[in-house]
Design a protein around this motif. Sequence first.
Motif, PDB file in Angstrom:
ATOM      1  N   SER A   1       0.817  -1.286  -0.086  1.00 20.03           N
ATOM      2  CA  SER A   1       0.120  -0.042   0.131  1.00 20.03           C
ATOM      3  C   SER A   1       0.640   1.371  -0.060  1.00 20.03           C
ATOM      4  O   SER A   1       0.262   2.342  -0.385  1.00 20.03           O
ATOM      5  N   GLN A   2       2.121   1.158   0.228  1.00 15.99           N
ATOM      6  CA  GLN A   2       2.921   2.383   0.281  1.00 15.99           C
ATOM      7  C   GLN A   2       3.608   2.694  -1.115  1.00 15.99           C
ATOM      8  O   GLN A   2       4.301   3.541  -1.176  1.00 15.99           O
ATOM      9  N   LEU A   3       3.439   1.658  -2.005  1.00 10.74           N
ATOM     10  CA  LEU A   3       3.986   1.820  -3.402  1.00 10.74           C
ATOM     11  C   LEU A   3       2.709   2.243  -4.307  1.00 10.74           C
ATOM     12  O   LEU A   3       1.644   2.198  -4.242  1.00 10.74           O
ATOM     13  N   SER A   4       3.199   3.099  -5.453  1.00 10.77           N
ATOM     14  CA  SER A   4       2.458   3.399  -6.650  1.00 10.77           C
ATOM     15  C   SER A   4       1.991   2.291  -7.394  1.00 10.77           C
ATOM     16  O   SER A   4       2.466   1.122  -7.043  1.00 10.77           O
ATOM     17  N   GLY A   5       0.993   2.314  -8.047  1.00 11.72           N
ATOM     18  CA  GLY A   5       0.300   1.223  -9.007  1.00 11.72           C
ATOM     19  C   GLY A   5       1.526   0.606  -9.760  1.00 11.72           C
ATOM     20  O   GLY A   5       1.737  -0.712  -9.957  1.00 11.72           O
ATOM     21  N   GLY A   6       2.378   1.641 -10.489  1.00 15.04           N
ATOM     22  CA  GLY A   6       3.538   0.944 -11.418  1.00 15.04           C
ATOM     23  C   GLY A   6       4.536   0.317 -10.700  1.00 15.04           C
ATOM     24  O   GLY A   6       5.167  -0.624 -11.059  1.00 15.04           O
ATOM     25  N   MET A   7       4.806   0.768  -9.296  1.00 11.55           N
ATOM     26  CA  MET A   7       5.874   0.136  -8.642  1.00 11.55           C
ATOM     27  C   MET A   7       5.466  -1.209  -8.170  1.00 11.55           C
ATOM     28  O   MET A   7       6.137  -2.159  -8.156  1.00 11.55           O
ATOM     29  N   ARG A   8       4.221  -1.435  -7.582  1.00 11.60           N
ATOM     30  CA  ARG A   8       3.481  -2.658  -7.514  1.00 11.60           C
ATOM     31  C   ARG A   8       3.744  -3.653  -8.518  1.00 11.60           C
ATOM     32  O   ARG A   8       4.105  -4.737  -8.359  1.00 11.60           O
TER      33      ARG A   8
ATOM     34  N   ASP B   1       5.991   0.725 -20.862  1.00 10.85           N
ATOM     35  CA  ASP B   1       7.430   1.100 -21.419  1.00 10.85           C
ATOM     36  C   ASP B   1       8.665   0.232 -20.515  1.00 10.85           C
ATOM     37  O   ASP B   1       9.379  -0.453 -20.972  1.00 10.85           O
ATOM     38  N   ASP B   2       8.215   0.464 -19.282  1.00 15.47           N
ATOM     39  CA  ASP B   2       9.263   0.133 -18.221  1.00 15.47           C
ATOM     40  C   ASP B   2       9.391  -1.628 -18.127  1.00 15.47           C
ATOM     41  O   ASP B   2      10.339  -2.445 -18.447  1.00 15.47           O
ATOM     42  N   ILE B   3       8.286  -2.244 -18.116  1.00 19.95           N
ATOM     43  CA  ILE B   3       8.110  -3.707 -17.792  1.00 19.95           C
ATOM     44  C   ILE B   3       8.399  -4.452 -19.297  1.00 19.95           C
ATOM     45  O   ILE B   3       9.185  -5.379 -19.248  1.00 19.95           O
ATOM     46  N   SER B   4       7.932  -3.827 -20.385  1.00 18.08           N
ATOM     47  CA  SER B   4       8.152  -4.474 -21.680  1.00 18.08           C
ATOM     48  C   SER B   4       9.779  -4.324 -21.692  1.00 18.08           C
ATOM     49  O   SER B   4      10.329  -5.495 -22.403  1.00 18.08           O
ATOM     50  N   SER B   5      10.309  -3.501 -21.630  1.00 14.52           N
ATOM     51  CA  SER B   5      11.637  -3.221 -21.779  1.00 14.52           C
ATOM     52  C   SER B   5      12.365  -4.287 -20.957  1.00 14.52           C
ATOM     53  O   SER B   5      13.588  -4.746 -21.505  1.00 14.52           O
TER      54      SER B   5
END
Length: 257
Positions: free
Chosen positions: A136-143, A178-182
Amino acid sequence: MTPKLDVRGVSCSYHTMEGETQALSNISFTVDNGEFLAVVGPSGCGKSTLLSLLCGLIRQDEGDILIDGERREGVGAGIGIGYMLQRDHLLEWRSILSNAGLGLEIQNKLDEQAKERLKKMLEDYGLKDFENARPSQLSGGMRQRAALVRTLALNPEILLLDEPFSALDYQTRLFVCDDISSIIKKAGKTAILVTHDLSEAISTADRVLVLTKRPGRIKAVLPISFGERWMRPLERRNAPEFSSYFNQVWKELQSNE
């Protein structure tokens, strides 16, 4: 050369008290080692059913599924396959490090050496300072990055991605895709992405597989190339070829039968 994944004449139906519903009909395609394939099609055409077949959650009525030339079939046949869902399903009572190691823990492989590899992966993917944080302390992208680490920690042969960015807001979705695909491409993983977003498919994939309406059949398989230089998804979206590929995929979907 033997493809990493070889799907041959696969059909699948669901059976209920009301009768039989055919989800997929005579699906055949291959995916090479390290290739990124995107699957698009109308709602209800069997995209998620296809992923369930590939990972062994359900069994096909007809046809064969081979990985590295070996037949895989039946429930539990998805060993060596990682599956990322729309939701990250991180456990709130666990730290990010503990969440990332959940699969290894279930397989009794979470020794000290594995923990050190996990910490290195979290560092590589920008989560080093959050390994003791709660989800819960992380953003959706970080999760989603944490969920990817959890999946990659098991060193899967093939990654299945079932709309893993759809729960995010649009701007976050662009950056996380972009992040995860890379990350996946640089890791050399074979991946299959199911998505409703045509731009997402074109910006990530080496090929786009278009399914017809239910029962899903293969309408087209379109190769995607942006030249010899590897480009990140966000770079692809700004490339001159992008709109041409979008129009091709859109045309196939519009003529879907």
